[in-house]
Structures are given as C-alpha cells and as structure tokens.
Design a protein around this motif. Structure first.
Motif, PDB file in Angstrom:
ATOM      1  N   ARG A  48       0.795  -1.223   0.000  1.00 60.12           N
ATOM      2  CA  ARG A  48       0.000   0.000   0.000  1.00 60.12           C
ATOM      3  C   ARG A  48       0.832   1.280   0.000  1.00 60.12           C
ATOM      4  O   ARG A  48       0.313   2.354  -0.305  1.00 60.12           O
ATOM      5  N   ILE A  49       2.101   1.203   0.371  1.00 58.83           N
ATOM      6  CA  ILE A  49       2.917   2.422   0.406  1.00 58.83           C
ATOM      7  C   ILE A  49       3.862   2.516  -0.785  1.00 58.83           C
ATOM      8  O   ILE A  49       4.700   3.415  -0.842  1.00 58.83           O
ATOM      9  N   SER A  50       3.715   1.624  -1.752  1.00 59.33           N
ATOM     10  CA  SER A  50       4.664   1.560  -2.862  1.00 59.33           C
ATOM     11  C   SER A  50       4.690   2.833  -3.705  1.00 59.33           C
ATOM     12  O   SER A  50       5.725   3.174  -4.284  1.00 59.33           O
ATOM     13  N   ASP A  51       3.566   3.560  -3.788  1.00 57.95           N
ATOM     14  CA  ASP A  51       3.530   4.777  -4.593  1.00 57.95           C
ATOM     15  C   ASP A  51       3.324   6.024  -3.741  1.00 57.95           C
ATOM     16  O   ASP A  51       2.911   7.076  -4.241  1.00 57.95           O
ATOM     17  N   SER A  68      12.402   0.004   2.749  1.00 60.54           N
ATOM     18  CA  SER A  68      13.531  -0.122   1.816  1.00 60.54           C
ATOM     19  C   SER A  68      13.225   0.614   0.514  1.00 60.54           C
ATOM     20  O   SER A  68      12.060   0.767   0.132  1.00 60.54           O
ATOM     21  N   PRO A  69      14.245   1.096  -0.198  1.00 57.11           N
ATOM     22  CA  PRO A  69      14.022   1.807  -1.461  1.00 57.11           C
ATOM     23  C   PRO A  69      13.303   0.957  -2.497  1.00 57.11           C
ATOM     24  O   PRO A  69      12.577   1.494  -3.347  1.00 57.11           O
ATOM     25  N   PRO A  73       9.946   3.471  -2.853  1.00 51.27           N
ATOM     26  CA  PRO A  73      10.982   4.321  -3.450  1.00 51.27           C
ATOM     27  C   PRO A  73      10.717   5.820  -3.352  1.00 51.27           C
ATOM     28  O   PRO A  73      11.658   6.623  -3.393  1.00 51.27           O
ATOM     29  N   HIS A  74       9.458   6.227  -3.218  1.00 54.85           N
ATOM     30  CA  HIS A  74       9.115   7.656  -3.222  1.00 54.85           C
ATOM     31  C   HIS A  74       8.970   8.233  -1.815  1.00 54.85           C
ATOM     32  O   HIS A  74       8.800   9.450  -1.672  1.00 54.85           O
ATOM     33  N   LEU A  75       9.018   7.400  -0.792  1.00 51.55           N
ATOM     34  CA  LEU A  75       8.638   7.818   0.559  1.00 51.55           C
ATOM     35  C   LEU A  75       9.593   8.862   1.135  1.00 51.55           C
ATOM     36  O   LEU A  75      10.808   8.673   1.145  1.00 51.55           O
ATOM     37  N   LYS A  76       9.013   9.963   1.631  1.00 55.24           N
ATOM     38  CA  LYS A  76       9.804  11.051   2.202  1.00 55.24           C
ATOM     39  C   LYS A  76       9.356  11.449   3.611  1.00 55.24           C
ATOM     40  O   LYS A  76      10.139  12.002   4.376  1.00 55.24           O
ATOM     41  N   ALA A  92      15.918   2.631  10.009  1.00 54.37           N
ATOM     42  CA  ALA A  92      15.735   2.522   8.561  1.00 54.37           C
ATOM     43  C   ALA A  92      15.359   3.874   7.965  1.00 54.37           C
ATOM     44  O   ALA A  92      15.795   4.227   6.863  1.00 54.37           O
ATOM     45  N   CYS A  93      14.552   4.659   8.687  1.00 57.43           N
ATOM     46  CA  CYS A  93      14.188   5.994   8.213  1.00 57.43           C
ATOM     47  C   CYS A  93      15.398   6.911   8.183  1.00 57.43           C
ATOM     48  O   CYS A  93      15.583   7.693   7.229  1.00 57.43           O
TER      49      CYS A  93
END
Length: 334
Positions: A48-51, A68-69, A73-76, A92-93
């Motif tokens: 659910r958090i992939s995008d 993980s990236p 990959p877009h998570l900020k 990890a963050c």
C-alpha cells in the motif's frame, strides 16, 4: 493518478477510519493526491505504500523491509497520528532520510481521565460488583461486603489514603498527577529508573515503587523502559498497590504482573495497552482464561478516544504535512 514528483505528493492513509482527514493547503508549487485505506494490517503495508511520498498511520508496524528503497521508493515523510512512535523502524528511516513526525499532547485529557477511571475500577472492584449485582448475587446473599474486602480483610483505600506514584513526567503524567492531587492523593513524581541527577521535584524510582499504593505508568516505550516494571519491582510494592498502565504494553512484564497478582503481592492492575496488539486470550497472559479471578481491568488501547482528541489529531496532522512542505517540519522524532 500521477506518481510522486518534486512538486507532487501522494499521501496514503493506512488507517483512515480512525482519523478525521483534513484538507491540506500545500504551499506553491506543491500539489497532492491521496488514497485512504480504512484499515491496514502489517502484512498489507508494503504493497500500500509503494507509490506514496507521504504515509499517515496511527499504530500499524512499518518495518525495515517496507521502508527499503525497493518497496517504498518515493517515501519522504511518515506522520504518526499518535504520541508513540515505536511502531516505526526509525533507524531505517534515518538511513534513507525519511522524516518521521508524531502528534504529541493531542490526547492528554482523555488518557489521563481514563487512567483515573481505571484506578477507581480496580480499587473499588466496580466491574465485579456490577456483574455480581446483575447476576442476582446481592438478592441471593443479602450482603456482598465481604466479597470486596482486600486480601488482608480490610476495605479499600479512599483517595485521601492513597500515595500516587507517577512514572513518566510528560504531558500525560503531569495531568494524571494534577488529577490525583485534586482527588486528595499524595503524589510522588518518580525520577528515571537509572539516574544520577539530583532533582528536588522528583523522588528516586525505587522509593516511588515502595511507597506508592497506586502506580501510574505514562512513559514511552524504548530500550530503557522495555519490561522495566518486572518481578523485582512487584516484590518491592505495597500489598495495597494498584498498577495502572496507559503508556505502552511492553513497559510491563506481563507474566511477572500475573504472578504478582496470583501471589497477592499487589492488590490489582488496570491496563489499556498490551505487549502484543490487538490483544486477546491467546496473546496476553493478562487476558488468559485462568486469570478471570484476578483483579485485572483491561481496555483495548482506547484511552485516547474522545472528541477533543480527534480534533487535535486532525489539526496536528494538517500542520505536520503542511509545515514539512515549507521546509520547517514540526514534531520530528527522526
């Protein structure tokens, strides 16, 4: 739906059904889209958090794999709509530069009042009295007084006879202390368990454990507080002691607490939190079938629940997202 970019954020709400979701006003040139999931279990998080460039949650576990990236990959930014942040792998963050903000001091009134209510329920055995009365025991026996005496045959303490120990002197701890004092209790504010600092306003941890007849736990969960109330502490407590936990379940050794109640080292316990949540008879010794005769009051991590809390959470969530977009993040925990 556009993917996140330098000027567009996609916000994913993982537990939207427990939130009042605000309308965000992002500074130019930022825009946003959103996806709201009513509820998300831990195994569903990664997909659910992939995008997402921003995720919002209340308690679900977000581990290093999800962070993980390759997975997100877009998570900020992660906004936790709660005070505690032990559900997030902060290391990890840090490695990826993902900001994590929480919403502190939003539930002070609700949690502190719930703590006092749980104290009364445990001290006065209100639930047992209610069930016995409903079952007709009063009519059948004529007098139930002797069923509710303490283990030494004495009646329960009143507030004026209580010594309230407050473990945790944050916003919730301070308000519990105020409420307890207003009820007539002698209040002791505990120092940290391991502290060499002299603070005239606080009492050494060991002294608070020994002197308190009601012990309120209101600390965050970290390595210094994990299972920090266990067998040695229960062995030092007053036989009249009531333990009230509105912090995190992992702060109390649940097996040791059950043992202390079985051996009548303390008088009772009340908890809104558990080591493993959601909790049930198969996950916590505090809810097992063989402890039904012990003086344990349990609620399902809802001490925070009130109209004011939800309003505060929405305001703090809105502020966290908007201020982060301006480059001035608030309530950052990493």
């Amino acid at each position: 739906m556009p993917l996140p970019s330098a000027e567009h954020h996609h916000i994913v709400f993982l537990q939207g059904e427990v939130l009042q979701i605000p309308q965000f006003t992002l500074p130019a040139p930022f825009t946003y889209s959103q996806t709201v999931h009513p509820w998300t279990s831990a195994p569903e998080v990664a997909e659910r958090i992939s995008d997402a460039s921003i995720i919002v949650l209340s308690a679900v576990r977000v581990d290093a794999v999800a962070l993980s990236p390759e997975v997100s990959p877009h998570l900020k930014l992660i906004v936790i709509v709660a005070s505690g942040f032990d559900c997030i792998d902060l290391e990890a963050c840090r490695k990826r530069g993902i900001a994590v903000s929480n919403c502190p001091a939003a539930n002070i009134e609700a949690v502190s009042e719930h703590a006092i209510g749980m104290y009364f329920a445990a001290r006065r055995k209100l639930l047992d009295m209610h069930l016995a009365t409903r079952a007709g025991s009063w009519k059948e026996k004529g007098l139930l007084m002797f069923d509710y005496l303490d283990k030494d045959g004495t009646p329960p303490l009143t507030c004026q006879d209580e010594v309230a120990g407050i473990i945790g002197n944050g916003s919730v701890g301070k308000r519990i202390a105020m409420l307890a004092g207003n009820l007539g209790m002698q209040v002791l504010i505990s120092d940290r368990k391991t502290s060499n600092a002299a603070d005239s306003s606080r009492v050494p941890f060991d002294s608070v454990i020994k002197q308190s007849t009601v012990l309120f736990i209101a600390v965050p969960l970290n390595e210094s507080t994990r299972n920090f109330i266990s067998t040695p502490e229960f062995e030092s407590m007053s036989s009249h002691a009531i333990l009230v936990n509105v912090s995190r379940g992992g702060t109390i050794d649940e097996d040791a607490l059950v043992q202390a109640l079985r051996e009548r080292r303390i008088s009772g316990a009340a908890t809104d939190v558990f080591k493993e949540e959601p909790a049930g008879p198969g996950t916590s010794p505090l809810l097992a079938e063989d402890v039904a005769d012990l003086n344990i009051i349990a609620t399902p991590h809802l001490a925070w629940l009130s109209q004011k809390t939800l309003i505060n959470y929405a305001a703090k969530l809105k502020l966290a997202v908007e201020e982060w977009c301006t480059g001035q993040p608030v309530n950052v925990v990493t």
